[in-house]
Design an enzyme around this catalytic site. Sequence first.
Site, PDB file in Angstrom:
ATOM      1  N   HIS A 232     -26.336  11.520 -50.493  1.00 40.06           N
ATOM      2  CA  HIS A 232     -24.991  12.035 -50.672  1.00 40.06           C
ATOM      3  C   HIS A 232     -24.612  13.061 -49.618  1.00 40.06           C
ATOM      4  O   HIS A 232     -25.464  13.623 -48.936  1.00 40.06           O
ATOM      5  CB  HIS A 232     -24.837  12.645 -52.065  1.00 40.06           C
ATOM      6  CG  HIS A 232     -24.714  11.607 -53.125  1.00 40.06           C
ATOM      7  ND1 HIS A 232     -25.237  11.748 -54.380  1.00 40.06           N
ATOM      8  CD2 HIS A 232     -24.148  10.379 -53.093  1.00 40.06           C
ATOM      9  CE1 HIS A 232     -24.991  10.671 -55.091  1.00 40.06           C
ATOM     10  NE2 HIS A 232     -24.328   9.818 -54.330  1.00 40.06           N
TER      11      HIS A 232
ATOM     12  N   HIS B 196     -19.818   2.587 -51.162  1.00 44.46           N
ATOM     13  CA  HIS B 196     -20.642   3.759 -51.469  1.00 44.46           C
ATOM     14  C   HIS B 196     -22.063   3.331 -51.821  1.00 44.46           C
ATOM     15  O   HIS B 196     -23.049   3.849 -51.284  1.00 44.46           O
ATOM     16  CB  HIS B 196     -20.014   4.531 -52.634  1.00 44.46           C
ATOM     17  CG  HIS B 196     -20.798   5.741 -53.062  1.00 44.46           C
ATOM     18  ND1 HIS B 196     -20.425   7.017 -52.746  1.00 44.46           N
ATOM     19  CD2 HIS B 196     -21.937   5.855 -53.789  1.00 44.46           C
ATOM     20  CE1 HIS B 196     -21.302   7.878 -53.251  1.00 44.46           C
ATOM     21  NE2 HIS B 196     -22.230   7.185 -53.904  1.00 44.46           N
ATOM     22  N   GLU B 197     -22.178   2.356 -52.724  1.00 39.63           N
ATOM     23  CA  GLU B 197     -23.506   1.910 -53.160  1.00 39.63           C
ATOM     24  C   GLU B 197     -24.302   1.262 -52.020  1.00 39.63           C
ATOM     25  O   GLU B 197     -25.517   1.431 -51.915  1.00 39.63           O
ATOM     26  CB  GLU B 197     -23.376   0.942 -54.333  1.00 39.63           C
ATOM     27  CG  GLU B 197     -22.857   1.575 -55.607  1.00 39.63           C
ATOM     28  CD  GLU B 197     -23.716   2.747 -56.088  1.00 39.63           C
ATOM     29  OE1 GLU B 197     -24.942   2.745 -55.850  1.00 39.63           O
ATOM     30  OE2 GLU B 197     -23.158   3.668 -56.693  1.00 39.63           O
TER      31      GLU B 197
ATOM     32  N   HIS C  50     -26.124   3.737 -50.053  1.00 43.09           N
ATOM     33  CA  HIS C  50     -27.429   4.044 -50.628  1.00 43.09           C
ATOM     34  C   HIS C  50     -28.430   2.934 -50.327  1.00 43.09           C
ATOM     35  O   HIS C  50     -29.584   3.197 -49.987  1.00 43.09           O
ATOM     36  CB  HIS C  50     -27.305   4.200 -52.145  1.00 43.09           C
ATOM     37  CG  HIS C  50     -26.549   5.412 -52.571  1.00 43.09           C
ATOM     38  ND1 HIS C  50     -26.690   6.634 -51.964  1.00 43.09           N
ATOM     39  CD2 HIS C  50     -25.645   5.587 -53.568  1.00 43.09           C
ATOM     40  CE1 HIS C  50     -25.907   7.518 -52.571  1.00 43.09           C
ATOM     41  NE2 HIS C  50     -25.258   6.908 -53.549  1.00 43.09           N
TER      42      HIS C  50
END
Length: 466
Positions: free
Chosen positions: A226, A216-217, A220
Site C-alpha cells: 500500500h 488495485h488487487e 498486490h
Amino acid sequence: MKDTAVLVLALTACLSLCSGAPAMSKDDQKKAEEYLKEFYSDSSASSIHMSQVNMQDFETTLKKMQEFFGLQVTGKLDTDTIEVMKKPRCGVSDVSNYGHFYGKPRWHKQTITYRITEYTPDLSQREVDDTIAQAFKLYSDVTPLDFKQIYSGTADIMILFKARNHGDFHPFDGPGKVLAHAMSPGANEGGDTHFDEDEKWTLSSAGINLLLVAAHEFGHALGLDHSQDSSALMYPTYKYVNTQGYQLPLDDKQGIQALYGCTCPQPTSQPQPNPPEPCNRDLVFDAATNIKNELYFFKNDYYWKKNSLMKDIPQTLIRSTWPSITSVDAAYNLKGKGISYFFKGQDYWGVTATSVLPGYPKQISQFGFPASVMKIDAAVHVESTRRTLFFTGDKFWSFDELSGEMDAGFPKSIKTDFPGIGSKVDAAFENYGFLYFSDGARQTEYKYSYRSVNRVLLNYGWLDCY
C-alpha cells in the site's frame, strides 16, 4: 506459513457521526478494536482489546494508524479517526509512498498468464474480460510485462467471482464489507485474485467499479504493497475516480517500475507500403464494415472511410489508427455496443473507431470455430436477428451475440442459403437495410429477409469512381 500475504479490500458500512461529540460510544470503541485487529495491526501482534491491561498496545497501534492517514496523532479515538475507519479500505499498513512486500516478491518472467474461472452475472463475460484486460494493461503500459489470458489449465494468476466460502480459508462476508483479496507473487496460489460476488460489480460510479478494484488487487498480485499517497491507486481506501482514459498514478508507476523496470520504446520509421488504387474496376476488398454510420473498406495495409457528409474519401494506413493491426481479413460492427471486431488469420481484435481495446488479440476459437478454420473471409452482423454471419470458403456460420454461441446446424452452404451471391464472400457489410456481399470485384446488394438479389454492383463504385 506461506510467504504470500493475503490482502483484503474491505468496505465497511458508511455511518454518519455526530460532529464534535466529546466522547466515543462503546460501539465506536468496539468497532475501532475490530478495525485495528482485522485491517491494521501486524499479523504477528497479539489481539488488541480496549482494556486497562493493554491500553498502551491499543494506543500505540492507533497512533500508527492516525499517522498513516495524516490524522492528528493522539492515540485517542475521535470523530475524524472513526470516520476514516469506516471508509472503504484494504488492510496492509506501515508503508511510505509506494511500497513492496517484505522481500520484494515479484514474477521472474515477462509474460504472466491469467485465467478467469468464474464470472459475475452483474456484467457480461465480454465486459469482464475486457475490464480485467484493461486493469492489467495499466501495468503492461509502463513495464516490460505482458499479460495473456488463457481459458484452460492453471494460469499464474487465477481469478474468480464467488461469495462466502470459496476455497482459500478466507471467506467473504456478504455485501458491503470485503470486496476482494489477492495473493502476492509466488508459486501455487501466488497472485490469485478473488472478488466477492455479493458485491454489485459495475463499470461506473454506481456499485463497486470493477476496473479500479481489479487494478488495485493486481498491483498486490504483482508485488505492490500500500501507499500513503492518497492519490495513488494503491492507497488503502477504495474511492471512485473517473476511469475514462485512466492511467496509473505516478506513485504506482514508480512502484511497479522499481520491481520490473521501465519500457521506453523508441519510435522507428517504417517504410510506407504502396497504397492501392481506389478507382480500379478490378478492385477487391479485403473487408468492409459500418462504424458509427461511416463505411470502412479495407485493402492491404490501408482503409477508405466513406461519410455521406464528406466530399472526399480519405485513404489511411490501418496501423496509424489501430497500431497493432496491419491488415484485416474480415470485420463487423455491433452498433448497440459501439464495438467492432477485426479479424486476421486466427486472431481477432475488439476496436473502436479510434483505438484497439485492451486485452487483444484473442483467438477466433472463442467464437466456437473448430481448429480447422484458419481465417475468416468475411463477417457481417444482422441487426434484425442479432446474429453475426461468418463466411469461410464456401460455407458460413451463424453466431448468436446474445448467448455467445454458434447456432446449431452450422456451417451451411453459401450457395444454397444465399442464392444469387455466388459460392464465396470476400467482404460483407450492412447499409440501410441491405446486406452487401463482395465476391472478387463483383458485389451483390441483397435483401436478407427475402433471400433475394436487389442489384449487382462493382466494389469501386463505393469510392466515388463512376
